[in-house]
Scaffold this motif. Structure first.
Motif, mmCIF file in Angstrom:
data_model
loop_
_atom_site.group_PDB
_atom_site.id
_atom_site.type_symbol
_atom_site.label_atom_id
_atom_site.label_comp_id
_atom_site.label_asym_id
_atom_site.label_seq_id
_atom_site.Cartn_x
_atom_site.Cartn_y
_atom_site.Cartn_z
ATOM 1 N N ARG A 241 55.211 -35.399 20.494
ATOM 2 C CA ARG A 241 55.575 -34.761 19.217
ATOM 3 C C ARG A 241 55.018 -35.564 18.051
ATOM 4 N NH1 ARG A 241 57.568 -29.532 20.101
ATOM 5 N NH2 ARG A 241 58.673 -29.559 22.108
ATOM 6 N N PHE A 242 54.976 -36.880 18.184
ATOM 7 C CA PHE A 242 54.384 -37.736 17.146
ATOM 8 C C PHE A 242 52.905 -37.405 16.965
ATOM 9 C CE2 PHE A 242 51.759 -41.495 16.378
ATOM 10 C CZ PHE A 242 52.269 -41.971 15.169
ATOM 11 N N ASN A 243 52.198 -37.276 18.068
ATOM 12 C CA ASN A 243 50.764 -36.977 17.992
ATOM 13 C C ASN A 243 50.498 -35.609 17.373
ATOM 14 O OD1 ASN A 243 49.995 -39.425 19.184
ATOM 15 N ND2 ASN A 243 50.224 -38.605 21.251
ATOM 16 N N GLY A 244 51.435 -34.672 17.548
ATOM 17 C CA GLY A 244 51.266 -33.332 16.977
ATOM 18 C C GLY A 244 52.194 -33.067 15.812
ATOM 19 N N ALA A 245 52.614 -34.126 15.115
ATOM 20 C CA ALA A 245 53.585 -33.979 14.031
ATOM 21 C C ALA A 245 53.054 -33.078 12.914
ATOM 22 C CB ALA A 245 53.958 -35.349 13.473
ATOM 23 N N PHE A 246 53.968 -32.386 12.233
ATOM 24 C CA PHE A 246 53.634 -31.460 11.156
ATOM 25 C C PHE A 246 53.806 -32.147 9.802
ATOM 26 C CE2 PHE A 246 54.303 -28.685 14.627
ATOM 27 C CZ PHE A 246 53.714 -27.460 14.342
ATOM 28 N N LYS A 247 52.816 -31.973 8.938
ATOM 29 C CA LYS A 247 52.970 -32.419 7.561
ATOM 30 C C LYS A 247 53.629 -31.301 6.767
ATOM 31 C CE LYS A 247 50.599 -34.546 3.654
ATOM 32 N NZ LYS A 247 49.301 -35.025 3.100
ATOM 33 N N VAL A 248 54.643 -31.641 5.963
ATOM 34 C CA VAL A 248 55.394 -30.633 5.220
ATOM 35 C C VAL A 248 55.541 -31.046 3.763
ATOM 36 C CG1 VAL A 248 56.698 -29.918 7.266
ATOM 37 C CG2 VAL A 248 57.626 -31.710 5.775
ATOM 38 N N MET A 249 55.957 -30.090 2.963
ATOM 39 C CA MET A 249 56.323 -30.362 1.576
ATOM 40 C C MET A 249 57.589 -29.584 1.262
ATOM 41 S SD MET A 249 53.516 -28.117 -0.546
ATOM 42 C CE MET A 249 53.408 -26.334 -0.369
ATOM 43 N N GLY A 250 58.276 -29.976 0.229
ATOM 44 C CA GLY A 250 59.518 -29.323 -0.116
ATOM 45 C C GLY A 250 59.291 -27.995 -0.809
ATOM 46 N N GLY A 251 60.163 -27.031 -0.514
ATOM 47 C CA GLY A 251 60.093 -25.734 -1.179
ATOM 48 C C GLY A 251 60.681 -25.803 -2.574
ATOM 49 N N ASN A 252 60.449 -24.770 -3.362
ATOM 50 C CA ASN A 252 60.935 -24.755 -4.741
ATOM 51 C C ASN A 252 62.451 -24.783 -4.840
ATOM 52 O OD1 ASN A 252 58.332 -24.656 -5.749
ATOM 53 N ND2 ASN A 252 58.262 -22.409 -5.736
ATOM 54 N N ASP A 253 63.129 -24.311 -3.789
ATOM 55 C CA ASP A 253 64.585 -24.290 -3.835
ATOM 56 C C ASP A 253 65.203 -25.642 -3.497
ATOM 57 O OD1 ASP A 253 64.004 -24.461 -1.169
ATOM 58 O OD2 ASP A 253 65.053 -22.630 -0.590
ATOM 59 N N GLY A 254 64.368 -26.607 -3.069
ATOM 60 C CA GLY A 254 64.881 -27.930 -2.740
ATOM 61 C C GLY A 254 65.650 -27.983 -1.437
ATOM 62 N N LYS A 255 65.689 -26.873 -0.700
ATOM 63 C CA LYS A 255 66.470 -26.821 0.528
ATOM 64 C C LYS A 255 65.637 -26.438 1.747
ATOM 65 C CE LYS A 255 70.728 -25.517 -1.908
ATOM 66 N NZ LYS A 255 71.816 -24.513 -2.017
ATOM 67 N N THR A 256 64.356 -26.183 1.529
ATOM 68 C CA THR A 256 63.499 -25.774 2.640
ATOM 69 C C THR A 256 62.260 -26.662 2.695
ATOM 70 O OG1 THR A 256 62.391 -24.140 1.211
ATOM 71 C CG2 THR A 256 64.250 -23.373 2.566
ATOM 72 N N LEU A 257 61.641 -26.701 3.862
ATOM 73 C CA LEU A 257 60.407 -27.449 4.082
ATOM 74 C C LEU A 257 59.303 -26.480 4.460
ATOM 75 C CD1 LEU A 257 61.865 -30.438 6.134
ATOM 76 C CD2 LEU A 257 61.108 -30.487 3.747
ATOM 77 N N ILE A 258 58.136 -26.652 3.864
ATOM 78 C CA ILE A 258 57.015 -25.753 4.078
ATOM 79 C C ILE A 258 55.862 -26.537 4.689
ATOM 80 C CG2 ILE A 258 55.385 -24.180 2.968
ATOM 81 C CD1 ILE A 258 57.429 -23.943 0.655
ATOM 82 N N PRO A 259 55.274 -26.064 5.796
ATOM 83 C CA PRO A 259 54.125 -26.768 6.389
ATOM 84 C C PRO A 259 52.942 -26.761 5.436
ATOM 85 C CG PRO A 259 54.487 -24.654 7.475
ATOM 86 C CD PRO A 259 55.666 -24.882 6.584
ATOM 87 N N VAL A 260 52.237 -27.879 5.389
ATOM 88 C CA VAL A 260 51.078 -28.021 4.511
ATOM 89 C C VAL A 260 49.841 -27.496 5.237
ATOM 90 C CG1 VAL A 260 49.590 -29.650 3.308
ATOM 91 C CG2 VAL A 260 52.069 -29.992 3.327
ATOM 92 N N GLY A 261 49.061 -26.636 4.550
ATOM 93 C CA GLY A 261 47.865 -26.071 5.147
ATOM 94 C C GLY A 261 48.005 -24.576 5.323
ATOM 95 N N HIS A 262 46.885 -23.922 5.598
ATOM 96 C CA HIS A 262 46.886 -22.466 5.741
ATOM 97 C C HIS A 262 47.066 -22.062 7.202
ATOM 98 C CE1 HIS A 262 45.661 -21.983 1.584
ATOM 99 N NE2 HIS A 262 44.697 -22.878 1.773
ATOM 100 N N ASN A 263 47.781 -20.987 7.412
ATOM 101 C CA ASN A 263 47.973 -20.404 8.734
ATOM 102 C C ASN A 263 48.554 -21.399 9.740
ATOM 103 O OD1 ASN A 263 46.804 -17.936 7.862
ATOM 104 N ND2 ASN A 263 44.750 -18.811 8.185
ATOM 105 N N ILE A 264 49.454 -22.252 9.267
ATOM 106 C CA ILE A 264 50.121 -23.208 10.153
ATOM 107 C C ILE A 264 51.525 -22.702 10.433
ATOM 108 C CG2 ILE A 264 50.962 -25.571 10.408
ATOM 109 C CD1 ILE A 264 48.722 -26.510 8.656
ATOM 110 N N LYS A 265 51.856 -22.602 11.707
ATOM 111 C CA LYS A 265 53.192 -22.106 12.068
ATOM 112 C C LYS A 265 54.241 -23.133 11.655
ATOM 113 C CE LYS A 265 53.710 -23.983 16.760
ATOM 114 N NZ LYS A 265 54.987 -24.670 16.522
ATOM 115 N N PRO A 266 55.419 -22.673 11.275
ATOM 116 C CA PRO A 266 56.486 -23.610 10.905
ATOM 117 C C PRO A 266 56.874 -24.470 12.097
ATOM 118 C CG PRO A 266 57.001 -21.362 10.222
ATOM 119 C CD PRO A 266 55.819 -21.272 11.132
#
Length: 353
Positions: A241-266
């Motif tokens: 899981r470390f090797n395939g870890a997802f980079k994320v950023m915070g959503g505008n609501d401050g309560k959700t995480l959004i994957p960084v990049g296009h067409n990346i599954k959550p």
């Protein structure tokens, strides 16, 4: 030529961070060694659920400390050939867990998994009065297509199954405690997610063990129970899981995480996530907690992360003869002493420049 010893005990203590989540963190405190009482002495810095555990269930805290040690040892094994090798022999270790990088994600996950594993195992060993073996009376035997009973033989739940639900809940209670109820930010969300990923690496991979009953081992009836995966399997799974870890950023609501990049599954609940890129760990850096790789042993013929090209960051390496002191010519004397001599073992090592 260097003279080294194979026995170098890792001394560490658990650092309880007062920022957003009071997670279970590691840092080095030579010559301090973590013990359960040290955690509970800092009750003013603990979140409510943590302080409550200290006051009402100190024996659980003992298993929490064991679980942290278990996680530390596994982290050091899994990262032994990498630039950052999870060493606990430096006072800047705490800098690692102050960053939202992949390595921090693994630290949180493996610690949470270690606590789950340790508490659950203590239940099965009868070391905790709050729990014991998994209750199976209300669980009806399934009709399996593979494994126990697939051949039509009779079987039933029994034995002493691991009560992973209890270990899971206690790990969650301690690891996920927040200083302010309802407060949420990207760091908290990431830490909580990685904590859960660690627990699920234990809970979701329970295995079935069985024992045969019958005359001359005829296995006319089997008794089966659930056991946790070996912790090495947990570490291996979390490293994937470390090797395939997802980079994320915070959503505008401050309560959700959004994957960084296009067409990346959550990312799902078992994935590790991070929000910042890791340093290269090539050179010492007090700010990032990097010790650098100078002097690290590398493999001059390997092409993976342990190879000298990658581990030494292109700086090159040197060959050196190392002498290890080892026990040898051991003899058993009745009864019951083993006496050994000390032998010097020479070995050629490649060391990063």
């Amino acid at each position: 030529m260097l003279l080294l010893s194979r026995t170098q005990p890792a001394l560490f203590f658990i650092l309880l961070c007062p920022v957003n989540i009071i997670g279970l963190w590691w840092a080095v405190g030579s010559p301090l060694v973590m013990d359960p009482n040290s955690i509970c002495r800092k009750t003013k810095r603990l979140a409510g659920k943590q302080a409550e555990l200290c006051q009402t269930e100190p024996e659980i805290i003992k298993e929490v400390a064991k679980g942290a040690k278990l996680g530390l040892r596994e982290c050091q094994f899994q990262f032994r050939f990498r630039r950052w090798n999870c060493t606990s022999h430096n006072k800047y270790f705490g800098k690692i867990v102050q960053q939202d990088i992949r390595e921090t994600a693994f630290v949180y996950a493996i610690t949470s998994a270690g606590v789950t594993h340790s508490v659950t195992q203590a239940c099965s060993m009868g070391e905790l009065i709050q729990c014991g073996c998994e209750a199976t009376r209300s669980r009806a035997p399934p009709f399996p297509t593979s494994g126990p009973g697939a051949d039509g033989s009779k079987w039933e739940w029994g034995g002493c199954g691991d009560d992973v639900e209890f270990g899971y809940e206690k790990s969650k209670q301690f690891m996920d405690a927040k200083r302010k109820k309802g407060k949420s930010d990207i760091r908290t969300l990431i830490d909580l997610h990685n904590n859960e990923a660690g627990r699920l690496a234990v809970k979701n991979y329970m295995r079935t063990e069985c024992k045969c009953h019958g005359l001359s081992g005829s296995c006319t009836l089997r008794t089966c129970w659930k056991k946790m995966p070996h912790f090495r399997e947990v570490g291996d799974r979390l490293l994937e899981r470390f090797n395939g870890a997802f980079k994320v950023m915070g959503g505008n609501d401050g309560k959700t995480l959004i994957p960084v990049g296009h067409n990346i599954k959550p990312p799902d609940k078992q994935d590790l996530i991070y929000s910042a890129e890791s340093p290269d760990f090539c050179l010492p850096n007090r700010k990032t907690g990097s010790l650098g790789t100078k002097g690290r042993v590398c493999n001059s013929t390997a092409m993976d992360v342990s190879g000298c090209d990658l581990l030494c960051c292109g700086r090159g390496y040197r060959e050196e003869t190392v002498v290890f002191e080892e026990n040898c010519l051991c003899r058993f004397h009745w009864c019951c002493v083993v006496q050994c001599k000390k032998c010097s073992v020479r070995k050629e090592l490649s060391l990063c420049l």
